[in-house]
Scaffold this active site. Structure first.
Site, PDB file in Angstrom:
ATOM      1  N   GLU A  33      13.048  -8.986  12.372  1.00 44.49           N
ATOM      2  CA  GLU A  33      12.032  -8.128  11.756  1.00 44.49           C
ATOM      3  C   GLU A  33      12.651  -6.768  11.441  1.00 44.49           C
ATOM      4  OE1 GLU A  33       8.802  -8.165  10.589  1.00 44.49           O
ATOM      5  OE2 GLU A  33       9.168  -6.030  10.228  1.00 44.49           O
ATOM      6  N   ARG A 107      -6.321  -6.777  12.274  1.00 47.02           N
ATOM      7  CA  ARG A 107      -4.992  -7.326  12.033  1.00 47.02           C
ATOM      8  C   ARG A 107      -4.043  -7.003  13.197  1.00 47.02           C
ATOM      9  NH1 ARG A 107      -0.367  -6.062   9.732  1.00 47.02           N
ATOM     10  NH2 ARG A 107       0.667  -7.651   8.517  1.00 47.02           N
ATOM     11  N   TYR A 220     -17.314  -5.908   7.613  1.00 47.82           N
ATOM     12  CA  TYR A 220     -17.693  -6.757   8.753  1.00 47.82           C
ATOM     13  C   TYR A 220     -17.230  -6.088  10.042  1.00 47.82           C
ATOM     14  CZ  TYR A 220     -12.959  -8.349   7.486  1.00 47.82           C
ATOM     15  OH  TYR A 220     -11.638  -8.408   7.118  1.00 47.82           O
ATOM     16  N   ASP A 296       3.092 -15.283   2.461  1.00 45.76           N
ATOM     17  CA  ASP A 296       3.119 -14.458   1.251  1.00 45.76           C
ATOM     18  C   ASP A 296       4.460 -14.518   0.538  1.00 45.76           C
ATOM     19  OD1 ASP A 296       0.577 -13.673   1.681  1.00 45.76           O
ATOM     20  OD2 ASP A 296       1.000 -11.544   1.958  1.00 45.76           O
TER      21      ASP A 296
HETATM   22  C1  LIG Z   1       2.166  -3.619   7.137  1.00 51.10           C
HETATM   23  C2  LIG Z   1       1.247  -4.654   6.534  1.00 51.10           C
HETATM   24  C3  LIG Z   1      -0.112  -4.341   6.378  1.00 51.10           C
HETATM   25  C4  LIG Z   1      -0.969  -5.278   5.788  1.00 51.10           C
HETATM   26  N1  LIG Z   1      -2.284  -4.958   5.628  1.00 51.10           N
HETATM   27  C5  LIG Z   1      -3.124  -5.839   5.056  1.00 51.10           C
HETATM   28  C6  LIG Z   1      -4.498  -5.522   4.873  1.00 51.10           C
HETATM   29  O1  LIG Z   1      -4.963  -4.443   5.245  1.00 51.10           O
HETATM   30  N2  LIG Z   1      -5.300  -6.454   4.284  1.00 51.10           N
HETATM   31  C7  LIG Z   1      -4.794  -7.667   3.876  1.00 51.10           C
HETATM   32  O2  LIG Z   1      -5.541  -8.504   3.333  1.00 51.10           O
HETATM   33  N3  LIG Z   1      -3.512  -8.003   4.055  1.00 51.10           N
HETATM   34  C8  LIG Z   1      -2.669  -7.118   4.623  1.00 51.10           C
HETATM   35  N4  LIG Z   1      -1.366  -7.460   4.798  1.00 51.10           N
HETATM   36  C9  LIG Z   1      -0.922  -8.793   4.328  1.00 51.10           C
HETATM   37  C10 LIG Z   1      -1.295  -9.912   5.258  1.00 51.10           C
HETATM   38  O3  LIG Z   1      -0.882  -9.628   6.565  1.00 51.10           O
HETATM   39  C11 LIG Z   1      -0.610 -11.134   4.708  1.00 51.10           C
HETATM   40  O4  LIG Z   1      -1.135 -11.422   3.432  1.00 51.10           O
HETATM   41  C12 LIG Z   1      -0.807 -12.386   5.525  1.00 51.10           C
HETATM   42  O5  LIG Z   1      -0.976 -12.126   6.888  1.00 51.10           O
HETATM   43  C13 LIG Z   1       0.400 -13.329   5.336  1.00 51.10           C
HETATM   44  O6  LIG Z   1       1.450 -12.754   6.069  1.00 51.10           O
HETATM   45  P1  LIG Z   1       2.979 -13.071   6.038  1.00 51.10           P
HETATM   46  O7  LIG Z   1       3.392 -13.233   7.459  1.00 51.10           O
HETATM   47  O8  LIG Z   1       3.305 -14.163   5.084  1.00 51.10           O
HETATM   48  O9  LIG Z   1       3.617 -11.744   5.423  1.00 51.10           O
HETATM   49  P2  LIG Z   1       3.508 -10.236   5.903  1.00 51.10           P
HETATM   50  O10 LIG Z   1       2.298  -9.987   6.717  1.00 51.10           O
HETATM   51  O11 LIG Z   1       3.716  -9.398   4.709  1.00 51.10           O
HETATM   52  O12 LIG Z   1       4.775 -10.070   6.876  1.00 51.10           O
HETATM   53  C14 LIG Z   1       6.109  -9.995   6.413  1.00 51.10           C
HETATM   54  C15 LIG Z   1       6.981  -9.399   7.495  1.00 51.10           C
HETATM   55  O13 LIG Z   1       8.335  -9.473   7.084  1.00 51.10           O
HETATM   56  C16 LIG Z   1       8.979  -8.250   7.350  1.00 51.10           C
HETATM   57  N5  LIG Z   1      10.102  -8.136   6.403  1.00 51.10           N
HETATM   58  C17 LIG Z   1      10.018  -7.979   5.053  1.00 51.10           C
HETATM   59  N6  LIG Z   1      11.254  -7.954   4.516  1.00 51.10           N
HETATM   60  C18 LIG Z   1      12.136  -8.123   5.536  1.00 51.10           C
HETATM   61  C19 LIG Z   1      13.536  -8.191   5.611  1.00 51.10           C
HETATM   62  N7  LIG Z   1      14.321  -8.079   4.508  1.00 51.10           N
HETATM   63  N8  LIG Z   1      14.138  -8.357   6.831  1.00 51.10           N
HETATM   64  C20 LIG Z   1      13.363  -8.475   7.951  1.00 51.10           C
HETATM   65  N9  LIG Z   1      12.017  -8.400   7.940  1.00 51.10           N
HETATM   66  C21 LIG Z   1      11.399  -8.240   6.747  1.00 51.10           C
HETATM   67  C22 LIG Z   1       7.875  -7.222   7.141  1.00 51.10           C
HETATM   68  O14 LIG Z   1       8.172  -5.995   7.790  1.00 51.10           O
HETATM   69  C23 LIG Z   1       6.675  -7.929   7.755  1.00 51.10           C
HETATM   70  O15 LIG Z   1       6.552  -7.710   9.126  1.00 51.10           O
HETATM   71  C24 LIG Z   1      -0.469  -6.554   5.363  1.00 51.10           C
HETATM   72  C25 LIG Z   1       0.892  -6.864   5.545  1.00 51.10           C
HETATM   73  C26 LIG Z   1       1.756  -5.921   6.124  1.00 51.10           C
HETATM   74  C27 LIG Z   1       3.229  -6.257   6.300  1.00 51.10           C
END
Ligand SMILES: Cc1cc2nc3c(=O)[nH]c(=O)nc-3n(C[C@H](O)[C@H](O)[C@H](O)COP(=O)(O)OP(=O)(O)OC[C@H]3O[C@@H](n4cnc5c(N)ncnc54)[C@H](O)[C@@H]3O)c2cc1C
Length: 395
Positions: A33, A107, A220, A296
């Protein structure tokens, strides 16, 4: 039999869930991370039964129940008049129908619960404060390079690299997709406020959804019911940077100048708001060689169906079930993963876009939408989502 070595890039909700599920299958996981700590960024998150079922199966049900709320219904109203348009049944009806709850959580609470579980899992090594810069596939192993905040560069080899690095993914490029996500013309504002600061008629155990042609608002209760999460979506040509661009109440109130008094009172509560822009990207390849993608990073989705986190959790559970405890045939497992997930994630992306058009409809289309909601009634509205909430990851 030994498990695989798996490098998971990104400890968001998808990466944490995947690491936990894969380690439980006997694999050795390195979770990388780039952030150095987990601060409270982000606000409410909806966990529909397709996701809550998986988290409960991972043993997180008791911890989640302590912080989650389970709204009884969604009450849909018109932004301008405040008139009720319809309802969607949640609560007990939904829990019984899908044998899992529809929870709403903060979250940060979900992230903390997942992180605690990952930290107590001996099969996961968590590497914080390292940004993955390059990913390369190879016949015998895949390799990545990460850079620490101080600039030190290190390489790491694994049987499988799993990209969970969010919408601006670097790992996605290793599967040949260099195209950036597309801005979809909306910025979302979010804030939380104490429940007793919310107008009484909006402070019940329910989700409020306000629809209008220039945007919509969702609210909510979260944090065990102590706080109310508010998200207001605004149509605007220019995106903002990141997940937490500051926004001032007066600008938001200007956008919602003609909203019903109760909604304006709600939006007047928080002074400071945080904004993020809504992007999506068509799902392409989910796996190839020794690389796989989830959440995502693989298929960013507009939040109009509240499925961003749920899809990442589904991906994680599906992949872990295909990579069983015996040393699996990786190529076959990844091909099945892509085959099982692609049609579903594309459907969710499509339906989320469609929901945006329906939420923001005006004139005759809005009239037709309202008629359909009234005719279907609360339970009929929920039944339309059997295909979504009824999903079960293979055991
Ligand atoms: C800081 C943050 C705040 C969010 N707030 C909201 C919100 O308020 N409402 C909403 O609907 N959705 C929000 N989201 C998005 C939501 O969490 C995601 O759509 C969903 O949970 C799917 O998550 P994911 O694990 O695929 O990706 P994400 O939740 O985006 O997590 C990706 C992770 O990968 C890490 N990362 C990225 N690039 C690198 C790299 N090169 N090397 C190492 N680590 C890396 C990031 O720091 C992050 O922790 C947010 C995401 C983040 C990161």
């Amino acid at each position: 039999m030994t498990g695989l070595s798996i490098a998971v890039v990104g400890a968001g909700i998808g990466g944490l869930t995947a690491s936990l599920a894969l380690a439980r299958q006997g694999h050795a996981v390195t979770l990388i991370e780039r952030r150095t700590g987990f601060s409270e960024v982000g606000a409410g998150l909806q966990l529909s039964p397709n996701a809550s079922r998986i988290l409960i199966r991972l043993g997180l049900g008791a911890a989640l129940r302590r912080v989650a709320t389970e709204p009884r219904r969604v009450v849909v109203r018109a932004i301008r008049s405040g008139e009720p348009i319809g309802q969607v049944a949640l609560g007990a009806f939904l829990r019984e129908r899908f044998e899992a709850p529809y929870w709403v959580v903060h979250r940060a609470d979900l992230q903390t619960i997942l992180l605690d579980a990952v930290r107590s899992e001996p099969g996961v090594r968590l590497v914080m404060g390292r940004s993955v810069e390059t990913v390369e596939d190879g016949p015998g192993e895949a390799r990545l390079a990460w850079v620490s905040a101080g600039g030190a560069r290190e390489t790491h080899a694994a049987d499988l690299i799993l990209g969970a690095d969010g919408v601006w993914s670097k790992v996605r490029r290793a599967l040949g997709d260099n195209s950036p996500p597309a801005y979809r013309g909306h910025v979302a504002w979010r804030a939380t406020l104490a429940r007793d600061a919310v107008p009484a008629e909006l402070a019940g155990d329910e989700t409020g959804l306000w629809l209008g042609p220039k945007g919509h608002v969702v609210h909510y209760p979260i944090a065990g019911g102590r706080l109310v999460n508010v998200v207001a979506v605004e149509r605007t040509a220019t995106p903002v940077d990141g997940w937490a661009a500051p926004g001032h109440r007066d600008a938001l109130l200007g956008h919602y100048a003609s909203a019903a008094p109760a909604l304006r009172a709600l939006l007047s509560g928080p002074r400071e708001w945080l904004r993020w822009s809504l992007f999506d990207h068509p799902a392409g390849r989910l796996a190839g060689g020794r690389i796989a993608l989830l959440g995502d990073c693989a298929h960013p989705v507009l939040p109009f169906l509240a499925q961003g986190a749920a899809l990442a959790i589904e991906d994680a559970a599906t992949l872990a079930s295909l990579l069983g405890p015996e040393r699996p045939d990786l190529a076959r497992a990844l091909a099945s993963y892509e085959a099982q997930r692609l049609a579903r994630v594309r459907r969710v992306q499509r339906e989320a876009r469609r929901n945006g058009r329906v939420y923001h409809a005006g004139g005759l289309v809005a009239f037709g939408r309202n008629q359909v909601m009234r005719r279907l009634g609360p339970e009929g509205m929920t039944r339309r989502y059997d295909w979504l909430y009824g999903f079960r990851a293979p055991e």
